[in-house]
Design a protein around this motif. Sequence first.
Motif, mmCIF file in Angstrom:
data_model
loop_
_atom_site.group_PDB
_atom_site.id
_atom_site.type_symbol
_atom_site.label_atom_id
_atom_site.label_comp_id
_atom_site.label_asym_id
_atom_site.label_seq_id
_atom_site.Cartn_x
_atom_site.Cartn_y
_atom_site.Cartn_z
ATOM 1 N N PHE A 116 -35.036 -86.575 -20.599
ATOM 2 C CA PHE A 116 -36.356 -87.384 -21.041
ATOM 3 C C PHE A 116 -36.882 -86.758 -22.364
ATOM 4 O O PHE A 116 -36.892 -85.842 -22.882
ATOM 5 C CB PHE A 116 -37.210 -86.885 -20.026
ATOM 6 N N GLU A 117 -37.266 -87.783 -23.093
ATOM 7 C CA GLU A 117 -38.178 -87.772 -24.504
ATOM 8 C C GLU A 117 -39.354 -88.438 -24.310
ATOM 9 O O GLU A 117 -39.561 -89.534 -23.529
ATOM 10 C CB GLU A 117 -37.256 -88.380 -25.608
ATOM 11 N N LYS A 118 -40.251 -88.193 -25.214
ATOM 12 C CA LYS A 118 -41.648 -88.789 -25.193
ATOM 13 C C LYS A 118 -41.568 -90.316 -25.434
ATOM 14 O O LYS A 118 -42.191 -91.286 -24.652
ATOM 15 C CB LYS A 118 -42.569 -88.032 -25.973
ATOM 16 N N LEU A 119 -40.682 -90.605 -26.297
ATOM 17 C CA LEU A 119 -40.352 -92.054 -26.750
ATOM 18 C C LEU A 119 -39.869 -92.963 -25.590
ATOM 19 O O LEU A 119 -40.091 -94.136 -25.594
ATOM 20 C CB LEU A 119 -39.745 -92.083 -27.834
ATOM 21 N N ASP A 120 -39.137 -92.106 -24.669
ATOM 22 C CA ASP A 120 -38.727 -92.811 -23.494
ATOM 23 C C ASP A 120 -39.849 -93.562 -22.807
ATOM 24 O O ASP A 120 -39.749 -94.996 -22.232
ATOM 25 C CB ASP A 120 -37.960 -91.936 -22.443
ATOM 26 N N PHE A 121 -41.133 -93.041 -22.582
ATOM 27 C CA PHE A 121 -42.094 -93.646 -21.825
ATOM 28 C C PHE A 121 -42.810 -94.647 -22.601
ATOM 29 O O PHE A 121 -43.558 -95.639 -22.178
ATOM 30 C CB PHE A 121 -43.082 -92.514 -21.403
ATOM 31 N N VAL A 122 -42.794 -94.598 -24.014
ATOM 32 C CA VAL A 122 -43.415 -95.785 -24.801
ATOM 33 C C VAL A 122 -42.603 -96.961 -24.532
ATOM 34 O O VAL A 122 -42.998 -98.140 -24.462
ATOM 35 C CB VAL A 122 -43.380 -95.183 -26.226
ATOM 36 N N LEU A 125 -43.592 -100.702 -22.887
ATOM 37 C CA LEU A 125 -43.468 -101.794 -23.742
ATOM 38 C C LEU A 125 -42.397 -102.906 -22.875
ATOM 39 O O LEU A 125 -42.858 -104.125 -22.661
ATOM 40 C CB LEU A 125 -42.957 -101.675 -24.921
ATOM 41 N N PHE A 126 -41.273 -102.282 -22.393
ATOM 42 C CA PHE A 126 -40.223 -102.937 -21.967
ATOM 43 C C PHE A 126 -40.725 -103.604 -20.635
ATOM 44 O O PHE A 126 -40.579 -104.766 -20.034
ATOM 45 C CB PHE A 126 -39.063 -102.361 -21.709
ATOM 46 N N ALA A 127 -41.430 -102.606 -19.760
ATOM 47 C CA ALA A 127 -41.891 -102.923 -18.303
ATOM 48 C C ALA A 127 -42.967 -104.158 -18.539
ATOM 49 O O ALA A 127 -42.944 -105.132 -17.664
ATOM 50 C CB ALA A 127 -42.473 -101.748 -17.673
ATOM 51 N N ALA A 142 -40.228 -103.029 -28.017
ATOM 52 C CA ALA A 142 -39.530 -102.078 -27.540
ATOM 53 C C ALA A 142 -38.009 -101.913 -28.068
ATOM 54 O O ALA A 142 -37.549 -101.094 -28.177
ATOM 55 C CB ALA A 142 -39.462 -102.336 -25.922
ATOM 56 N N VAL A 143 -37.309 -103.136 -28.364
ATOM 57 C CA VAL A 143 -36.169 -103.358 -28.909
ATOM 58 C C VAL A 143 -36.158 -102.569 -30.339
ATOM 59 O O VAL A 143 -35.220 -101.894 -30.641
ATOM 60 C CB VAL A 143 -35.826 -104.642 -28.873
ATOM 61 N N ALA A 144 -37.380 -102.810 -31.104
ATOM 62 C CA ALA A 144 -37.490 -102.225 -32.671
ATOM 63 C C ALA A 144 -37.491 -100.784 -32.667
ATOM 64 O O ALA A 144 -36.842 -100.095 -33.169
ATOM 65 C CB ALA A 144 -38.829 -102.751 -33.160
ATOM 66 N N GLU A 193 -36.158 -98.734 -30.062
ATOM 67 C CA GLU A 193 -35.053 -98.245 -29.629
ATOM 68 C C GLU A 193 -33.906 -98.499 -30.673
ATOM 69 O O GLU A 193 -32.942 -97.656 -30.686
ATOM 70 C CB GLU A 193 -34.600 -99.257 -28.264
ATOM 71 N N HIS A 194 -33.941 -99.511 -31.642
ATOM 72 C CA HIS A 194 -33.099 -99.691 -32.722
ATOM 73 C C HIS A 194 -32.966 -98.636 -33.581
ATOM 74 O O HIS A 194 -31.939 -98.383 -34.064
ATOM 75 C CB HIS A 194 -33.320 -101.213 -33.308
ATOM 76 N N TYR A 195 -34.126 -98.031 -33.885
ATOM 77 C CA TYR A 195 -34.245 -97.105 -35.093
ATOM 78 C C TYR A 195 -34.266 -95.511 -34.386
ATOM 79 O O TYR A 195 -34.412 -94.731 -35.335
ATOM 80 C CB TYR A 195 -35.300 -97.245 -35.856
ATOM 81 N N ARG A 196 -33.994 -95.425 -32.989
ATOM 82 C CA ARG A 196 -34.056 -94.068 -32.628
ATOM 83 C C ARG A 196 -32.895 -93.211 -32.678
ATOM 84 O O ARG A 196 -31.741 -93.725 -32.646
ATOM 85 C CB ARG A 196 -34.402 -94.015 -31.258
ATOM 86 N N ARG A 197 -32.879 -92.221 -32.944
ATOM 87 C CA ARG A 197 -31.654 -91.215 -33.005
ATOM 88 C C ARG A 197 -30.909 -91.127 -31.639
ATOM 89 O O ARG A 197 -29.949 -90.985 -31.775
ATOM 90 C CB ARG A 197 -32.223 -89.797 -33.351
ATOM 91 N N ASN A 198 -31.679 -90.896 -30.504
ATOM 92 C CA ASN A 198 -31.131 -90.839 -29.144
ATOM 93 C C ASN A 198 -31.713 -92.168 -28.535
ATOM 94 O O ASN A 198 -32.684 -91.555 -27.416
ATOM 95 C CB ASN A 198 -31.237 -89.517 -28.813
ATOM 96 N N PRO A 199 -31.312 -93.235 -28.596
ATOM 97 C CA PRO A 199 -32.170 -94.431 -27.833
ATOM 98 C C PRO A 199 -31.932 -94.363 -26.241
ATOM 99 O O PRO A 199 -30.976 -93.755 -25.719
ATOM 100 C CB PRO A 199 -31.565 -95.525 -28.422
ATOM 101 N N LEU A 200 -32.992 -94.788 -25.719
ATOM 102 C CA LEU A 200 -32.764 -95.015 -24.266
ATOM 103 C C LEU A 200 -31.720 -96.388 -23.939
ATOM 104 O O LEU A 200 -31.137 -96.643 -23.058
ATOM 105 C CB LEU A 200 -34.278 -95.238 -23.573
ATOM 106 N N ILE A 201 -32.073 -97.497 -24.962
ATOM 107 C CA ILE A 201 -31.293 -98.502 -25.004
ATOM 108 C C ILE A 201 -30.610 -98.570 -26.215
ATOM 109 O O ILE A 201 -31.385 -98.856 -27.224
ATOM 110 C CB ILE A 201 -32.254 -99.573 -24.572
#
Length: 568
Positions: A235-241, A245-247, A285-287, A289-297
């Motif tokens: 888990f990372e903090k950005l996962d919940f962000v 957004l996605f939910a 949400a897609v934006a 995840e697109h630029y995360r180093r370890n994305p959830l999606i």
Amino acid sequence: MARANAIRLPEDADPPVSSRYAPRDWLPHERPTFPGSPSTPLHPTGRRIQFAIVGVVVAITGGLSNALVTANLLNLQGTLGAYAWEMAWLPAAYVMTNVSANLLLVRFRQQFGLRSFTEIFLVLYALIAFAHLFVNDLGSAIAVRAAHGLVGAALSTLGLYYMIQAFPTQHRLRAVVIGLGVSQLALPLARIFSTELLQFGEWRGLYLFELGLAILALACVLVLKLPPSDRYKVFEKLDFVTFTLFASGSAGLAAVLSLGRYLWWTQSPWLGVTLACSIVLLISAVAIEHYRRNPLINTRWLASGLMVRLGLSVLLIRIVLSEQSVGAVAFFQNLGLNNDELHGLYLWVLLGSFCGVAVSALTIRPQHTGQHLMIAVAFIATGAFMDAHSNNLTRPEQMYLSQFLLSFGSTFFIGPAMVTGIGSILSQPGNLISFVVLFGMAQNMGGLFGSALLGSFQIVREKFHASQLAENVSLLDPQVLARMQAGSGAYAHTVGDAALRNTQGLRAIGNAVTREANVLAYNDVFWMVGWLAIFTLVWIYADVLWRRFSSPAAPPSPSPVVAQASTE
């Protein structure tokens, strides 16, 4: 036998953020396929049978949570004192949470362990089912359905894991097909026996049965636990962000698709506002995840050709499968038939669904999944074209074969569609969440979009046919005049005023026009579904040809379980 080295993620996969939990040492045949999935030790035959039974109980329990409500919306409408559009919130609330739940559930299993996941969510499921008994109005019912959507996503995965334990390694693909297919039997089952539950205790009869199933499933998984799995801190903090957004975006989209045809798309401004906000939230949400180093999606992987084609194929199939609920069932309800009179039809639907699961499990081959999808769509197209010749004298008996074919195709395609994506994430387990989200979105949103599309099309065509028929209804026509006199004559002993009797006769003609317009509109829906299925068949066939000729020298990639079996 000496223990094998600890399981490691492939070098090209996204590694866990940290390794707070040391991976276990597994024997080669025990190694979990994905982080968070259970290990697969050897089991005696008796224990495999137990795992299979528990898998069926858990999968059916998760599927019935939504099926019992979906099959009885008309009956629950009177109990809750709600309009039809208000009742549409119940299945919508379930999908609103179910579609995004796996974003966090997959990582929850990876970090906190499979057994904790199993026990926590089944206890929550039982508590929510118990809360159903205290629902007294529509608002609380919607809240409970939303909570059930979250827990239902956990149960569908849990049933699949139990089914995998029931099969030896060389038949693991068949376990995937059966585990996914069993939950699809819930809706025809609910339509068959739920009427008796309503007679037992009205809507509380449904929830008492659901509570009993939840307690039974909880008892089963406490007695027969899944083997352990590896645990990682993921888990990372950005996962919940991203999840927020996605939910929020997917929930708004689900609400618009569910209620649009009831409130009508251009008549309720809040539908447009909600749709616009949903699109903004999903793009945000897609934006991220697109630029995360370890994305959830993993957006780049989802944008690959294989995943786009797979997602579109599943989406199109789910749209045409809406023919059963929006087409055949609604057609008979419009003719005045209720669930009791449709039991025979539902039995054939259940038989077709069961046969689809069985045949798919027996014939599944990783290199032939495209052919499986084409066969499923061909069955759906055949059934839809057979239904397109209905009239006001059509009864369920005339649709036994067509609905059997449709239900066969509905369960025949799910396993191969899932297997198509599994092979591409074995070398990159970090993409597991991305695939689960893609498959879940295509399934859930495809079903909602199909219902919205076909339902709206039926309404438009009904208005068109009604206007065409009304133009040809004239009292100067002797047949129309005779029909009006026959209708008014039925009130001769109860209505003394001749003018009022004539009014009743004209109303009877109007009702007949509306009924015939609806029949013609449903035939148009069946034709539309048939041609959409043909388009889907062509799309899948083109995809198969493209993959075949784009890499002619590449041999078919074996399934993971077959490859693993060959090394043992």
